[in-house]
Structure formats: structure tokens, C-alpha cells
Design a protein around this motif. Structure first.
Motif: not given
Length: 245
Positions: A119, A54, A133-134, A57, A130-131, A111, A205, A137, A115
Motif C-alpha cells: 500500500v 490485492a 486489507l490487513l 496479498l 488498508p486495515c 501480513s 480483498m 491477509a 500489506t
């Protein structure tokens, strides 16, 4: 600052990049390949991959965009392209914003690929969305773009631009909490890490990794990374010279 001139600058940069498919492939694929290798390095320890993956990323897009942006911008400086552009009625802010927009679009694609791979294909286990996380990133990639634009003003050759990476990126990499929690570092190093933007990128993250909802710390970390990117872009515009020495 004119939106039309900014968009025209971004379109010109993107057209130039389209003529260099090898660079585009490297930009998009290298972070994915690194994550793929990392997954199988820790094949017997999925928890370790979750913790490190993570953070990386966000770090991989930052480093990649830093290198690409600094070298591409320096090439235009040394070839005289920037000098000719600035001889026209084009503001420094238009130019910097156009470059940031063009490389920012690439950062979005990069990104999203990294990602999605981490994931949905490599099994990176995140509790949060995950959004989010994106989003982090993407902010990291934009920060790398801003840093690359800024340091290109101080390099006289592409070799020097690459040499800025150990000076600008490596200290942040060591102090961001990737190798050991920041609160376990020596107090002086922890204080330094508190003012480095990559520390907040990694913290953001980790917030997504461990919390199902958006936390106050996540909002703070995201705002710090975005603010640093805007600040560095402003410094890049301020240091832009209309004539190349």
C-alpha cells in the motif's frame, strides 16, 4: 483447555523458531519479494497490479504459512517431540491452540509487512481501509496455519508434506477467481469454488479494493475464512495422535 498450557506451548514454539533465523527471514520476506516483483512485472499497467496484487496479498501469506506450519509440525511429530508432550497432562486442544497462536503471531508480522509494502511503497490503490486489507491477509495466514497443522497429520515425511500443497492449495488457487471471475467459470467449477475458503479470501480483498466502507459481503467473506480456520483447527486437534506409528 488451559490458557496457561496454551501460552506455554506457544512460547516453546516461538523459542524454537528464534533459533532458526533463516526460516523466519524466509517467512517474512518471501511474500514481500513476490509483491515487489509483481509490481514491476506490471510496471506499465498499474490497474492490473491493483487487481491482482490485492488478491495475492491474501494468497501469499496463506501459502507461506501452510508450508512452514506443515513442515515444522511434522518435524516435531517424526522426532517424537509431540509424543513426549502428549504424554504429559497437555490436552490436544492446548497443543493445537499453542501452535496456532505461535504461528499466528508470525502471520501478524508477515501480513503487516506485506500489506504495508504493497500500500505505502508499491502504490497498491485500494479504495477501502488498508486495515481491512490487513485483516483479510491475517485471516488468510491463519487459515494457512490451520491447514498446515491439519495436513501434517497425514504426511509421513517432510517431502510428503510439501506434496500436499498441489492437492490442497493449487485447486483453490485456480478456482478462487484470481485468473478469471468465478461467475464466468463452468457451472460445476463455480459450484466447487463456492465451497473453497480461498475464494472468499479473494472476494474479501476485492471488496476492500472497490468499496470505501465495510460491506455485507466483506463481513460474510471474513466470517467464512475465520470459520474455516477454526473448523480446520478443530479437525487438526481431532486427528492428533498421542502415539506416532
Amino acid at each position: 483447555m488451559s490458557p496457561a498450557r496454551t501460552l506455554a506451548t506457544a512460547a516453546r514454539v516461538l523459542r524454537q523458531l528464534c533459533h532458526d533465523p533463516r526460516s523466519i527471514a524466509l517467512m517474512l520476506l518471501v511474500p514481500c519479494v513476490m509483491l515487489f516483483l509483481l509490481r514491476f512485472v506490471f510496471d506499465g499497467s498499474p490497474g492490473t497490479f491493483d487487481n491482482i496484487g490485492a488478491s495475492l496479498l491474501g494468497i501469499f501469506p496463506l501459502i507461506t504459512m501452510f508450508l512452514v506450519t506443515s513442515i515444522a509440525t511434522l518435524r516435531e511429530r517424526t522426532s517424537g517431540t509431540l509424543e513426549r508432550l502428549l504424554a504429559m497432562p497437555l490436552g490436544k486442544a492446548d497443543l493445537i491452540a499453542g501452535y496456532a497462536l505461535a504461528f499466528g503471531l508470525l502471520a501478524v508480522v508477515q501480513s503487516a509487512l506485506a500489506t504495508g509494502l504493497a500500500v505505502w511503497f508499491l502504490g497498491l490503490d485500494v479504495i477501502g481501509s488498508p486495515c481491512l486489507l490487513l485483516l483479510v491477509a491475517l485471516l488468510d495466514a491463519l487459515l494457512g496455519t490451520a491447514l498446515g497443522l491439519f495436513v501434517s497429520a497425514f504426511a509421513a515425511s517432510e517431502f510428503q508434506a510439501v506434496q500436499f500443497m498441489p492437492a490442497v492449495i493449487f485447486p483453490q488457487l485456480l478456482l478462487c477467481g484470481l485468473f478469471t471471475p468465478r461467475d464466468r467459470m463452468a457451472p460445476a467449477l463455480e459450484a466447487i469454488s463456492d465451497v473453497l475458503p480461498m475464494s472468499y479470501a479473494v472476494d474479501g480483498m476485492n471488496q476492500v479494493l472497490r468499496h470505501p466502507d465495510v460491506t455485507g459481503d466483506f463481513v460474510r467473506d471474513s466470517l467464512v475464512v475465520a470459520g474455516c480456520a477454526l473448523l480446520v483447527l478443530g479437525l487438526g486437534a481431532a486427528t492428533l495422535r498421542r502415539r506416532t506409528a
